[in-house]
Write a protein that holds these residues in place. Structure first.
Motif, mmCIF file in Angstrom:
data_model
loop_
_atom_site.group_PDB
_atom_site.id
_atom_site.type_symbol
_atom_site.label_atom_id
_atom_site.label_comp_id
_atom_site.label_asym_id
_atom_site.label_seq_id
_atom_site.Cartn_x
_atom_site.Cartn_y
_atom_site.Cartn_z
ATOM 1 N N PRO A 209 3.913 -1.532 -13.532
ATOM 2 C CA PRO A 209 4.079 -2.641 -12.570
ATOM 3 C C PRO A 209 4.286 -2.168 -11.137
ATOM 4 O O PRO A 209 3.807 -2.796 -10.197
ATOM 5 C CB PRO A 209 5.309 -3.388 -13.073
ATOM 6 C CG PRO A 209 5.485 -2.971 -14.479
ATOM 7 C CD PRO A 209 4.884 -1.604 -14.621
ATOM 8 N N ARG A 210 4.983 -1.057 -10.926
ATOM 9 C CA ARG A 210 5.187 -0.555 -9.563
ATOM 10 C C ARG A 210 3.854 -0.188 -8.925
ATOM 11 O O ARG A 210 3.594 -0.513 -7.773
ATOM 12 C CB ARG A 210 6.123 0.647 -9.563
ATOM 13 C CG ARG A 210 7.552 0.261 -9.819
ATOM 14 C CD ARG A 210 8.453 1.455 -9.715
ATOM 15 N NE ARG A 210 9.828 1.016 -9.827
ATOM 16 C CZ ARG A 210 10.779 1.719 -10.396
ATOM 17 N NH1 ARG A 210 10.514 2.916 -10.889
ATOM 18 N NH2 ARG A 210 11.997 1.244 -10.469
ATOM 19 N N PHE A 211 3.021 0.492 -9.680
ATOM 20 C CA PHE A 211 1.699 0.878 -9.174
ATOM 21 C C PHE A 211 0.868 -0.371 -8.886
ATOM 22 O O PHE A 211 0.290 -0.507 -7.811
ATOM 23 C CB PHE A 211 0.993 1.778 -10.197
ATOM 24 C CG PHE A 211 -0.338 2.298 -9.728
ATOM 25 C CD1 PHE A 211 -0.422 3.497 -9.032
ATOM 26 C CD2 PHE A 211 -1.508 1.603 -9.983
ATOM 27 C CE1 PHE A 211 -1.640 3.992 -8.598
ATOM 28 C CE2 PHE A 211 -2.736 2.081 -9.561
ATOM 29 C CZ PHE A 211 -2.805 3.277 -8.865
ATOM 30 N N ARG A 212 0.817 -1.256 -9.840
ATOM 31 C CA ARG A 212 0.020 -2.487 -9.719
ATOM 32 C C ARG A 212 0.458 -3.320 -8.510
ATOM 33 O O ARG A 212 -0.362 -3.805 -7.731
ATOM 34 C CB ARG A 212 0.175 -3.301 -11.005
ATOM 35 C CG ARG A 212 -1.013 -4.084 -11.422
ATOM 36 C CD ARG A 212 -0.882 -4.784 -12.771
ATOM 37 N NE ARG A 212 0.439 -5.285 -13.097
ATOM 38 C CZ ARG A 212 1.203 -4.809 -14.083
ATOM 39 N NH1 ARG A 212 0.787 -3.823 -14.848
ATOM 40 N NH2 ARG A 212 2.388 -5.328 -14.319
ATOM 41 N N ASN A 213 1.775 -3.453 -8.340
ATOM 42 C CA ASN A 213 2.292 -4.232 -7.211
ATOM 43 C C ASN A 213 2.060 -3.516 -5.886
ATOM 44 O O ASN A 213 1.794 -4.161 -4.867
ATOM 45 C CB ASN A 213 3.765 -4.560 -7.409
ATOM 46 C CG ASN A 213 3.953 -5.572 -8.527
ATOM 47 O OD1 ASN A 213 3.150 -6.468 -8.696
ATOM 48 N ND2 ASN A 213 5.008 -5.409 -9.295
ATOM 49 N N TRP A 214 2.148 -2.191 -5.896
ATOM 50 C CA TRP A 214 1.879 -1.447 -4.669
ATOM 51 C C TRP A 214 0.413 -1.624 -4.250
ATOM 52 O O TRP A 214 0.124 -1.791 -3.061
ATOM 53 C CB TRP A 214 2.196 0.033 -4.839
ATOM 54 C CG TRP A 214 1.988 0.738 -3.536
ATOM 55 C CD1 TRP A 214 0.952 1.529 -3.175
ATOM 56 C CD2 TRP A 214 2.825 0.630 -2.389
ATOM 57 N NE1 TRP A 214 1.083 1.943 -1.890
ATOM 58 C CE2 TRP A 214 2.236 1.409 -1.368
ATOM 59 C CE3 TRP A 214 4.011 -0.033 -2.118
ATOM 60 C CZ2 TRP A 214 2.797 1.527 -0.107
ATOM 61 C CZ3 TRP A 214 4.564 0.092 -0.862
ATOM 62 C CH2 TRP A 214 3.962 0.861 0.126
ATOM 63 N N VAL A 215 -0.480 -1.613 -5.207
ATOM 64 C CA VAL A 215 -1.889 -1.844 -4.896
ATOM 65 C C VAL A 215 -2.061 -3.234 -4.281
ATOM 66 O O VAL A 215 -2.829 -3.412 -3.332
ATOM 67 C CB VAL A 215 -2.771 -1.664 -6.154
ATOM 68 C CG1 VAL A 215 -4.188 -2.158 -5.925
ATOM 69 C CG2 VAL A 215 -2.801 -0.195 -6.573
#
Length: 150
Positions: A12-18
């Motif tokens: 989720p951190r990666f996805r939200n950062w994108v």
């Protein structure tokens, strides 16, 4: 990355950062399109805004504020200067330093560009309640703090 590791987009951190990066890119593209009638690019607007807020700053200080290399500033300034939007003047105490100030034409163009920029910000942020808007700002400031950017 081997097959036993999780893929980054499952995080989720990666996805939200994108999502943050894509939103930033979308705003930058929309701003670029909105500024076209003024023959101004977002990077040039950043220069004008900073010189309005901090008249007399040096090229080095401007580059640091904009988080770009001095070579980027060296390329931008002649374009704005040839259009009569800013002046570069030698520093009285250090001849190696050039101080930057907006001209009347630069101030006038900045005022028009700020109307465009403000309208875009209002359009984007209208999707949020006032408290959500504050939360977005708080989160973005925390990112800047984590990365220790001025």
């Amino acid at each position: 990355m081997n097959n036993t590791q999780d893929l980054p987009w499952d995080n989720p951190r990666f996805r939200n950062w994108v999502s943050v990066a894509r939103a930033c890119h979308a705003v930058e593209r929309a701003l670029g399109a909105a500024l076209q009638p003024l023959d101004l690019k977002p990077a040039q607007l950043d220069v004008l805004m900073n010189l309005h807020r901090h008249p007399g700053m040096s090229q080095h200080e401007l580059a640091r504020r904009l988080l770009v290399g001095r070579s980027n500033i060296t390329m931008l300034l002649p374009q704005l200067e040839s259009r009569g939007l800013l002046r570069r003047e030698g520093d009285e105490k250090d001849r190696r330093v050039l101080r930057l100030t907006l001209t009347e034409a630069g101030e006038a163009l900045l005022q028009e560009a700020l109307k465009v920029h403000t309208a875009l910000i209002e359009k984007v942020m209208a999707a949020f309640s006032p408290s959500e808007c504050d939360l977005v700002g708080e989160h973005m400031r925390r990112i800047v703090e984590v990365l220790k950017i001025d």
